[in-house]
Design an enzyme around this catalytic site. Structure first.
Site, PDB file in Angstrom:
ATOM      1  N   GLN A  30      13.035   3.795  -8.239  1.00 48.54           N
ATOM      2  CA  GLN A  30      12.248   4.073  -7.041  1.00 48.54           C
ATOM      3  C   GLN A  30      13.102   3.773  -5.805  1.00 48.54           C
ATOM      4  OE1 GLN A  30       8.515   2.013  -4.816  1.00 48.54           O
ATOM      5  NE2 GLN A  30       8.123   2.537  -6.961  1.00 48.54           N
ATOM      6  N   ASP A  76       0.925   2.250  -6.498  1.00 52.05           N
ATOM      7  CA  ASP A  76       2.190   1.513  -6.550  1.00 52.05           C
ATOM      8  C   ASP A  76       2.101   0.248  -5.701  1.00 52.05           C
ATOM      9  OD1 ASP A  76       5.312   1.735  -7.122  1.00 52.05           O
ATOM     10  OD2 ASP A  76       5.075   1.133  -5.016  1.00 52.05           O
ATOM     11  N   SER A  98      14.091  -0.428  -8.809  1.00 52.44           N
ATOM     12  CA  SER A  98      13.875   0.138  -7.483  1.00 52.44           C
ATOM     13  C   SER A  98      15.055  -0.247  -6.596  1.00 52.44           C
ATOM     14  CB  SER A  98      12.568  -0.402  -6.888  1.00 52.44           C
ATOM     15  OG  SER A  98      12.350   0.111  -5.593  1.00 52.44           O
ATOM     16  N   ARG A 143      -6.070  10.388   6.424  1.00 53.03           N
ATOM     17  CA  ARG A 143      -4.684  10.682   6.017  1.00 53.03           C
ATOM     18  C   ARG A 143      -4.490  10.509   4.523  1.00 53.03           C
ATOM     19  NH1 ARG A 143      -1.951   7.491  11.080  1.00 53.03           N
ATOM     20  NH2 ARG A 143      -2.446   9.038  12.683  1.00 53.03           N
ATOM     21  N   HIS A 183      12.529  -4.968  -8.235  1.00 53.42           N
ATOM     22  CA  HIS A 183      12.270  -4.388  -6.915  1.00 53.42           C
ATOM     23  C   HIS A 183      13.538  -4.058  -6.149  1.00 53.42           C
ATOM     24  CE1 HIS A 183       9.103  -4.505  -3.445  1.00 53.42           C
ATOM     25  NE2 HIS A 183       9.953  -3.523  -3.295  1.00 53.42           N
ATOM     26  N   SER A 236      -0.851   5.091   3.297  1.00 55.39           N
ATOM     27  CA  SER A 236      -1.667   5.129   4.506  1.00 55.39           C
ATOM     28  C   SER A 236      -2.871   4.227   4.300  1.00 55.39           C
ATOM     29  CB  SER A 236      -2.145   6.552   4.819  1.00 55.39           C
ATOM     30  OG  SER A 236      -2.944   6.545   5.988  1.00 55.39           O
ATOM     31  N   LYS A 277       6.203  -4.791  -9.089  1.00 53.92           N
ATOM     32  CA  LYS A 277       7.648  -5.052  -9.051  1.00 53.92           C
ATOM     33  C   LYS A 277       7.907  -6.541  -8.848  1.00 53.92           C
ATOM     34  CE  LYS A 277       7.751  -0.899  -6.161  1.00 53.92           C
ATOM     35  NZ  LYS A 277       6.414  -1.079  -5.546  1.00 53.92           N
ATOM     36  N   TYR A 336       4.338  -7.322  -1.873  1.00 55.72           N
ATOM     37  CA  TYR A 336       3.296  -6.776  -0.995  1.00 55.72           C
ATOM     38  C   TYR A 336       2.092  -7.721  -0.879  1.00 55.72           C
ATOM     39  CZ  TYR A 336       5.726  -2.336  -2.077  1.00 55.72           C
ATOM     40  OH  TYR A 336       6.656  -1.338  -2.270  1.00 55.72           O
TER      41      TYR A 336
END
Length: 282
Positions: free
Chosen positions: A168, A47, A145, A243, A114, A238, A79, A52
């Site tokens: 989302q 995603d 979202s 993780r 978004h 992460s 998005k 981002y």
């Protein structure tokens, strides 16, 4: 629920099959390496978002995975932000993201608005862009979202051609967004859960720790499993290899009804949010 595995999917209204576990890359400045690690650990769903600023890195990782012989179909999401509404801005944004995917020999499986921050008129115009791109075969599945039940109802009343397949939103035991969840379930909108592990901020919560210790699972695993058993699609993020691997080990076991109830009782409403959570935006 224990029959789920990392390759399990949810069938959307349009017939598309969405993997039940996703990998988030919010504010990941090493998204190429993190995505590579996630793919090596068996994730088949990543995603991203224009905001981002790592779409290209994610796409490159998936391209290299394919070139190295990876056979799994990887579900890719991006998005377009409210700042990229209304019509003309949204068209340019979608075209830009689609070109990045095309240049990598890939395509986006899911394209979302978004956030709702552009306001009712611009939101609707942006949604019409996604609809037109879907009709043109440019986009496959479209959704939203951070939309509240009010925002979703606005789209419905506007008589849109396609209803969102996905919403989302931030979802975890401390921020359960019950009115939105109820609306989405009623309308057949699948819920993706971002911040499912609360950015690690609640790992010392006594209820969570008690369950974690009792079943010998990490707090993150307990929270991701809670989300899966709620029927959500969690998107843990992460950049740490250990993780990333740990967060995928949430299958083959389940939380008891008692443990689920204990976690359900932690809801703090809106004040339990750990992100911007703009669902209240007009």
């Amino acid at each position: 629920m224990s029959a789920l595995n990392i390759n399990s999917t949810i069938t959307l209204r349009n017939g598309s099959k969405l993997p039940v576990l996703g990998f988030g890359v919010y504010q990941s400045y090493v998204a190429a390496q993190s995505s590579k690690t996630a793919l090596e650990q068996g994730y088949i769903h990543i995603d991203s978002a224009r905001a981002y600023k790592n779409e290209a890195e994610v796409l490159d990782s998936v391209k290299k995975y394919k070139e190295a012989g990876g056979t799994s179909e990887i579900w890719l999401t991006t998005k377009v932000t409210g700042k990229e509404h209304p019509t003309e801005k949204c068209i340019a944004a979608v075209d830009d993201s689609v070109k990045k995917a095309t240049d990598a020999g890939l395509s986006w499986d899911l394209f979302l608005l978004h956030d709702p921050t552009a306001g009712p008129e611009k939101r609707l115009q942006a949604w019409r862009v996604l609809e037109a791109k879907k009709d043109a075969g440019v986009l496959k599945t479209i959704g939203v979202s951070n939309f509240s039940d009010v925002h979703l109802e606005e789209l419905k009343k506007a008589g849109v051609k396609y209803r969102p397949e996905i919403n989302q939103i931030e979802l975890h035991p401390w921020c359960q967004q019950k009115p939105i969840v109820e609306y989405c379930k009623k309308e057949g909108i699948v819920l993706q859960a971002y911040c499912p592990i609360v950015r690690g901020q609640r790992f010392t919560d006594p209820v969570l720790l008690s369950i974690s210790n009792k079943i010998n699972k990490t707090p993150a695993q307990v929270l991701i499993r809670w989300s899966l058993q709620k029927g959500y699609v969690p998107l843990p993020k992460s950049d740490t290899a250990e993780r990333i691997a740990e967060n995928a080990k949430v299958f083959g076991w389940e939380l008891s009804e008692e443990d689920m109830s204990s976690l359900d009782a932690l809801d703090e409403g809106a004040k339990g949010a750990c992100s911007w959570n703009p669902v209240g935006h007009v």
